[in-house]
Design an enzyme around this catalytic site. Sequence first.
Site, PDB file in Angstrom:
ATOM      1  N   SER A  85       0.820  -1.169   0.142  1.00  0.00           N
ATOM      2  CA  SER A  85      -0.078   0.002  -0.162  1.00  0.00           C
ATOM      3  C   SER A  85       0.995   1.232   0.031  1.00  0.00           C
ATOM      4  O   SER A  85       0.318   2.210  -0.610  1.00  0.00           O
ATOM      5  CB  SER A  85      -0.912  -0.016   1.100  1.00  0.00           C
ATOM      6  OG  SER A  85      -0.177   0.029   2.515  1.00  0.00           O
ATOM      7  N   LYS A 124     -11.368   0.675  -1.766  1.00  0.00           N
ATOM      8  CA  LYS A 124     -10.220   1.264  -2.815  1.00  0.00           C
ATOM      9  C   LYS A 124     -10.874   1.267  -4.160  1.00  0.00           C
ATOM     10  O   LYS A 124     -11.816   1.919  -4.561  1.00  0.00           O
ATOM     11  CB  LYS A 124      -9.003   0.257  -2.803  1.00  0.00           C
ATOM     12  CG  LYS A 124      -8.222   0.412  -1.663  1.00  0.00           C
ATOM     13  CD  LYS A 124      -8.645  -0.107  -0.202  1.00  0.00           C
ATOM     14  CE  LYS A 124      -7.687   0.215   0.804  1.00  0.00           C
ATOM     15  NZ  LYS A 124      -8.142  -0.533   2.168  1.00  0.00           N
ATOM     16  N   HIS A 156      -5.275  -3.495  -2.707  1.00  0.00           N
ATOM     17  CA  HIS A 156      -4.684  -2.504  -3.658  1.00  0.00           C
ATOM     18  C   HIS A 156      -4.504  -3.077  -5.066  1.00  0.00           C
ATOM     19  O   HIS A 156      -4.099  -2.258  -5.834  1.00  0.00           O
ATOM     20  CB  HIS A 156      -3.678  -1.860  -3.208  1.00  0.00           C
ATOM     21  CG  HIS A 156      -3.717  -1.035  -1.779  1.00  0.00           C
ATOM     22  ND1 HIS A 156      -4.325   0.443  -1.922  1.00  0.00           N
ATOM     23  CD2 HIS A 156      -3.577  -1.471  -0.503  1.00  0.00           C
ATOM     24  CE1 HIS A 156      -4.305   0.642  -0.547  1.00  0.00           C
ATOM     25  NE2 HIS A 156      -3.889  -0.355   0.313  1.00  0.00           N
TER      26      HIS A 156
END
Length: 387
Positions: A178, A237, A206
């Site tokens: 991240s 996300k 991610h």
Amino acid sequence: MMNVYASRLQDWQHQGLERPHHPVQGPQGPYLSVDNRTFLAFCSNDYLGLANDPRVCAAAQRGLEQYGVGAGASALVCGYSAAQAELEAWIAHWLGLERVLVFSSGYLTHLGVIPVLVDGATAVFSDALNHASLIDGVRLARPAQLTIYPHGDWEFLERSLRTCAFGQRWILTDGVFSMDGDVAPLRELVRLAEQYEAWVLVDDAHGLGVLGPEGKGSLAAFGVSSARVLHMATFGKAVGTAGAFVGGTATLMDWLAQRARTHMFSTALPPLVQAATQVALECVASEEFRRTHLAQLGERLQRGLQALGLGGVPSCTAIHPLILGENLRVMAVSHRLREEGLWVAAIRPPSVPEGTARLRISLSAAHSVAHIDRLLEGLEKAIGVEA
């Protein structure tokens, strides 16, 4: 006693580690309204620009009309909605998993799942740059042996596995890290798991939506599939909503559903969020242009950073760190960028190791080429002030 905490807070501030809250006065997007000022923002994890997509918002509205706001209870009482059952089935089919279990957040997923998988007879092997939620899950689990292997160093990991005396072994890793934006060596990790009869938990928070065919994530990008992999990712996300899931074999998911305390004792994710999430995931799977555009923006940013002599860390993901080193320096640059109308997050310890404070530039498919060029102009000015 309060003087002790006041002193600690003051010391935290002097080290450049204070993190103030900035209320955002509107939806997520390339521009954010903060403190009655509009900024071109490069700090959101809304990587595909779906957080305010009209179709996702409409799905949330339909979910609100059908289910109301709250889930009312945990999933094992009466909070397990039809929306959650449909979402779990959809994800399992999409990713080719036997079963999926939805949690209220990624952090709660790890805090609930890892202590069920790991006990006093288990060896854990954790990447040095894993997310805090993985680290805290391991702390709760208290494994018999914990090995923190150097970031991405699968050869070190292999040597550790070869000499491990415990039969139950778990490898824990982010898919996309991240704060650095790089991708774990998943082919090698899965190969080692199969060779040494270990298991792998991949946190693809991610990577999902950004990498792989149909945005299926890091594992799909590497063409990796194994019954020894536990696949976890979040919706907050690239998917643009909230919550998380973990998926794998039906037996393991059934066991987690019965034993994971954050599933058993936490109110289920609101059904309207789950309804919106399914529509957002359908967009993730079908709209390849978002990933193509995001990748092109990343390439343009990387070329621009190199041309400015800033040497950003190479990245094929939505995360592009610009490491500046000192906490106060990165705070000063971030402040100058805000003066230019650009909002880029200054990341400092404990989010990153000491001495690696950075600007974490996160891109979105909602950004344009002109936005990237504007960012590069701002960086040249903000960092050039130091020269």
